[in-house]
Write a protein that holds these residues in place. Sequence first.
Motif, PDB file in Angstrom:
ATOM      1  N   PRO A  27       6.594  -9.545  -1.079  1.00 16.73           N
ATOM      2  CA  PRO A  27       6.039  -9.368  -1.198  1.00 16.73           C
ATOM      3  C   PRO A  27       4.362  -8.789  -1.379  1.00 16.73           C
ATOM      4  CG  PRO A  27       7.457  -8.272  -2.438  1.00 16.73           C
ATOM      5  CD  PRO A  27       7.437  -9.976  -1.838  1.00 16.73           C
ATOM      6  N   HIS A  28       3.697  -8.135  -1.721  1.00 18.40           N
ATOM      7  CA  HIS A  28       2.073  -7.822  -1.675  1.00 18.40           C
ATOM      8  C   HIS A  28       1.685  -7.141  -2.239  1.00 18.40           C
ATOM      9  CE1 HIS A  28      -1.308 -10.899  -1.894  1.00 18.40           C
ATOM     10  NE2 HIS A  28      -1.857 -10.062  -2.644  1.00 18.40           N
ATOM     11  N   LEU A  29       1.787  -6.543  -3.476  1.00 18.82           N
ATOM     12  CA  LEU A  29       1.629  -4.697  -4.118  1.00 18.82           C
ATOM     13  C   LEU A  29       0.485  -5.340  -3.910  1.00 18.82           C
ATOM     14  CD1 LEU A  29       4.564  -4.766  -6.130  1.00 18.82           C
ATOM     15  CD2 LEU A  29       4.333  -4.268  -4.008  1.00 18.82           C
ATOM     16  N   ILE A  30      -0.612  -3.521  -3.279  1.00 18.43           N
ATOM     17  CA  ILE A  30      -1.521  -3.293  -3.073  1.00 18.43           C
ATOM     18  C   ILE A  30      -1.537  -2.095  -4.794  1.00 18.43           C
ATOM     19  CG2 ILE A  30      -3.236  -2.363  -2.917  1.00 18.43           C
ATOM     20  CD1 ILE A  30      -2.753  -3.095   0.049  1.00 18.43           C
ATOM     21  N   CYS A  31      -1.963  -2.674  -5.766  1.00 23.50           N
ATOM     22  CA  CYS A  31      -1.717  -1.706  -6.630  1.00 23.50           C
ATOM     23  C   CYS A  31      -3.783  -0.619  -7.282  1.00 23.50           C
ATOM     24  CB  CYS A  31      -1.834  -3.006  -7.862  1.00 23.50           C
ATOM     25  SG  CYS A  31       0.398  -2.752  -7.520  1.00 23.50           S
ATOM     26  N   ARG A  32      -2.957   0.122  -7.701  1.00 23.85           N
ATOM     27  CA  ARG A  32      -4.742   1.357  -8.583  1.00 23.85           C
ATOM     28  C   ARG A  32      -4.558   0.455  -9.753  1.00 23.85           C
ATOM     29  NH1 ARG A  32      -5.632   7.135  -7.177  1.00 23.85           N
ATOM     30  NH2 ARG A  32      -5.907   6.590  -5.620  1.00 23.85           N
ATOM     31  N   GLY A  33      -4.897  -0.713 -10.747  1.00 27.16           N
ATOM     32  CA  GLY A  33      -5.108  -1.184 -12.041  1.00 27.16           C
ATOM     33  C   GLY A  33      -3.710  -2.185 -11.507  1.00 27.16           C
TER      34      GLY A  33
ATOM     35  N   ALA B  87       9.847  -9.312 -15.736  1.00 27.21           N
ATOM     36  CA  ALA B  87       8.434 -10.646 -15.198  1.00 27.21           C
ATOM     37  C   ALA B  87       8.038 -11.073 -16.385  1.00 27.21           C
ATOM     38  CB  ALA B  87       7.411  -9.394 -14.217  1.00 27.21           C
ATOM     39  N   VAL B  88       7.521 -12.802 -15.074  1.00 23.56           N
ATOM     40  CA  VAL B  88       6.615 -13.791 -15.668  1.00 23.56           C
ATOM     41  C   VAL B  88       5.552 -13.504 -14.893  1.00 23.56           C
ATOM     42  CG1 VAL B  88       6.742 -16.085 -16.221  1.00 23.56           C
ATOM     43  CG2 VAL B  88       8.720 -14.472 -16.847  1.00 23.56           C
ATOM     44  N   GLU B  89       4.501 -13.897 -15.577  1.00 19.49           N
ATOM     45  CA  GLU B  89       2.641 -13.684 -14.537  1.00 19.49           C
ATOM     46  C   GLU B  89       2.874 -15.054 -14.654  1.00 19.49           C
ATOM     47  OE1 GLU B  89      -1.851 -12.956 -15.150  1.00 19.49           O
ATOM     48  OE2 GLU B  89      -0.711 -11.916 -17.087  1.00 19.49           O
ATOM     49  N   ARG B  90       2.255 -15.835 -13.107  1.00 16.10           N
ATOM     50  CA  ARG B  90       1.979 -16.789 -13.170  1.00 16.10           C
ATOM     51  C   ARG B  90       0.791 -16.668 -12.570  1.00 16.10           C
ATOM     52  NH1 ARG B  90       6.652 -18.878 -14.414  1.00 16.10           N
ATOM     53  NH2 ARG B  90       8.660 -18.230 -13.493  1.00 16.10           N
ATOM     54  N   GLY B  91      -0.374 -15.980 -12.606  1.00 15.60           N
ATOM     55  CA  GLY B  91      -1.695 -15.959 -12.825  1.00 15.60           C
ATOM     56  C   GLY B  91      -2.345 -15.614 -11.729  1.00 15.60           C
ATOM     57  N   ARG B  92      -2.916 -14.721 -12.680  1.00 17.52           N
ATOM     58  CA  ARG B  92      -3.908 -14.251 -11.291  1.00 17.52           C
ATOM     59  C   ARG B  92      -5.675 -14.631 -11.725  1.00 17.52           C
ATOM     60  NH1 ARG B  92      -4.722  -9.213 -15.868  1.00 17.52           N
ATOM     61  NH2 ARG B  92      -2.865  -9.651 -16.253  1.00 17.52           N
ATOM     62  N   PHE B  93      -5.989 -14.908 -10.848  1.00 14.46           N
ATOM     63  CA  PHE B  93      -7.654 -14.084  -9.660  1.00 14.46           C
ATOM     64  C   PHE B  93      -8.382 -13.702 -10.082  1.00 14.46           C
ATOM     65  CE2 PHE B  93     -11.399 -15.211  -6.600  1.00 14.46           C
ATOM     66  CZ  PHE B  93     -12.117 -15.765  -8.038  1.00 14.46           C
ATOM     67  N   ALA B  94      -9.043 -12.767 -10.674  1.00 13.74           N
ATOM     68  CA  ALA B  94     -10.075 -11.879 -10.780  1.00 13.74           C
ATOM     69  C   ALA B  94     -11.377 -12.262 -10.537  1.00 13.74           C
ATOM     70  CB  ALA B  94     -10.477 -11.264 -11.983  1.00 13.74           C
ATOM     71  N   GLY B  95     -12.017 -11.359  -8.922  1.00 14.02           N
ATOM     72  CA  GLY B  95     -13.547 -11.201  -8.371  1.00 14.02           C
ATOM     73  C   GLY B  95     -14.453 -11.341  -9.935  1.00 14.02           C
TER      74      GLY B  95
ATOM     75  N   LYS C  84     -11.719  -6.624 -10.838  1.00 17.56           N
ATOM     76  CA  LYS C  84     -11.107  -6.655 -10.292  1.00 17.56           C
ATOM     77  C   LYS C  84      -9.960  -7.917  -9.898  1.00 17.56           C
ATOM     78  CE  LYS C  84     -11.884  -2.000 -10.024  1.00 17.56           C
ATOM     79  NZ  LYS C  84     -11.094  -1.054 -10.122  1.00 17.56           N
ATOM     80  N   ILE C  85      -9.088  -7.587  -9.843  1.00 18.43           N
ATOM     81  CA  ILE C  85      -7.654  -8.741  -9.334  1.00 18.43           C
ATOM     82  C   ILE C  85      -8.035  -8.962  -8.025  1.00 18.43           C
ATOM     83  CG2 ILE C  85      -5.439  -9.545  -9.906  1.00 18.43           C
ATOM     84  CD1 ILE C  85      -6.197  -9.029 -11.939  1.00 18.43           C
ATOM     85  N   MET C  86      -7.978 -10.358  -7.425  1.00 14.55           N
ATOM     86  CA  MET C  86      -8.041 -10.003  -6.049  1.00 14.55           C
ATOM     87  C   MET C  86      -6.692 -11.280  -5.369  1.00 14.55           C
ATOM     88  SD  MET C  86     -12.166 -11.754  -5.715  1.00 14.55           S
ATOM     89  CE  MET C  86     -11.913 -12.242  -3.936  1.00 14.55           C
ATOM     90  N   ASN C  87      -5.917 -11.704  -6.135  1.00 16.61           N
ATOM     91  CA  ASN C  87      -5.296 -12.167  -6.177  1.00 16.61           C
ATOM     92  C   ASN C  87      -4.073 -12.416  -7.709  1.00 16.61           C
ATOM     93  OD1 ASN C  87      -2.748 -13.176  -4.501  1.00 16.61           O
ATOM     94  ND2 ASN C  87      -3.407 -15.099  -5.047  1.00 16.61           N
ATOM     95  N   ALA C  88      -2.654 -12.148  -8.202  1.00 12.25           N
ATOM     96  CA  ALA C  88      -2.123 -12.702  -9.000  1.00 12.25           C
ATOM     97  C   ALA C  88      -0.727 -13.216  -8.632  1.00 12.25           C
ATOM     98  CB  ALA C  88      -2.114 -11.290 -10.062  1.00 12.25           C
TER      99      ALA C  88
ATOM    100  N   VAL D 266      -2.793  -7.010  -5.851  1.00 17.68           N
ATOM    101  CA  VAL D 266      -3.636  -7.403  -5.190  1.00 17.68           C
ATOM    102  C   VAL D 266      -4.333  -5.836  -6.180  1.00 17.68           C
ATOM    103  CG1 VAL D 266      -3.811  -6.703  -3.166  1.00 17.68           C
ATOM    104  CG2 VAL D 266      -5.861  -7.567  -3.888  1.00 17.68           C
ATOM    105  N   ASP D 267      -5.665  -5.554  -6.625  1.00 14.97           N
ATOM    106  CA  ASP D 267      -6.008  -4.976  -6.754  1.00 14.97           C
ATOM    107  C   ASP D 267      -6.855  -3.727  -5.460  1.00 14.97           C
ATOM    108  OD1 ASP D 267      -6.603  -3.214  -9.056  1.00 14.97           O
ATOM    109  OD2 ASP D 267      -7.670  -5.016  -9.697  1.00 14.97           O
ATOM    110  N   GLU D 268      -6.481  -2.485  -5.507  1.00 11.38           N
ATOM    111  CA  GLU D 268      -7.011  -1.629  -4.850  1.00 11.38           C
ATOM    112  C   GLU D 268      -8.311  -1.885  -3.829  1.00 11.38           C
ATOM    113  OE1 GLU D 268      -5.029   2.896  -3.961  1.00 11.38           O
ATOM    114  OE2 GLU D 268      -7.124   2.785  -5.038  1.00 11.38           O
ATOM    115  N   ASN D 269      -8.231  -2.232  -3.081  1.00 10.82           N
ATOM    116  CA  ASN D 269     -10.089  -1.861  -2.342  1.00 10.82           C
ATOM    117  C   ASN D 269     -10.197  -1.217  -0.690  1.00 10.82           C
ATOM    118  OD1 ASN D 269     -12.309  -3.064  -1.133  1.00 10.82           O
ATOM    119  ND2 ASN D 269     -11.945  -5.099  -2.002  1.00 10.82           N
ATOM    120  N   LEU D 270     -10.429   0.037  -1.196  1.00 10.00           N
ATOM    121  CA  LEU D 270     -10.805   0.874  -0.005  1.00 10.00           C
ATOM    122  C   LEU D 270     -11.798   0.467   0.684  1.00 10.00           C
ATOM    123  CD1 LEU D 270     -10.477   4.166  -1.757  1.00 10.00           C
ATOM    124  CD2 LEU D 270      -8.977   2.636  -1.196  1.00 10.00           C
TER     125      LEU D 270
END
Length: 154
Positions: free
Chosen positions: A6-12, A26-34, A38-42, A54-58
């Motif tokens: 699953p790839h969840l889109i989240c506001r925040g 949960a265990v965080e395995r990594g995150r990449f912010a732009g 905003k989170i581009m991938n985590a 990923v962060d919501e991106n309208l």
Amino acid sequence: MQPVSPHLICRGAAEAIDFYVRAFGAVERGRFAGPNGKIMNAMIEIEGSSIMLVDENLAYGMKGPLEYGGSPVSMHVYVRNVDDFVARAQDAGGTVTMPAANQFWGDRFAMMRDPFGHVWSFATHIFDPTPDEMQAGAMAEADEGCGDMPAREA
């Protein structure tokens, strides 16, 4: 990673990751912010399964459940002790929508909504019903709605 993750889109998304760590262990395995933070991938892991965020991106049509007023999708997770798991998640800010109860299909099962609009179900397997018990249980549920069924020894 599993073949389907699953790839969840989240506001925040950053706040969602923090919630999932507190609420679900949960265990965080990594995150990449732009550049805008905003989170581009985590990626997080819950009970051995990977979940992307990923962060919501309208501007790109990436809307989280809060944008839609809810989610038609539920994430399902098997856990060791559903009662303890759901209590921790509720203490962290999750909203229980179906309290833990023994179900005819052999699981102790609960549902909740997280603060980001995602729907989750959690279960602990408690017994293996026969096909006849499953059919009888399904018919009883259709007549009475969801209810607590007594646990039985495996």
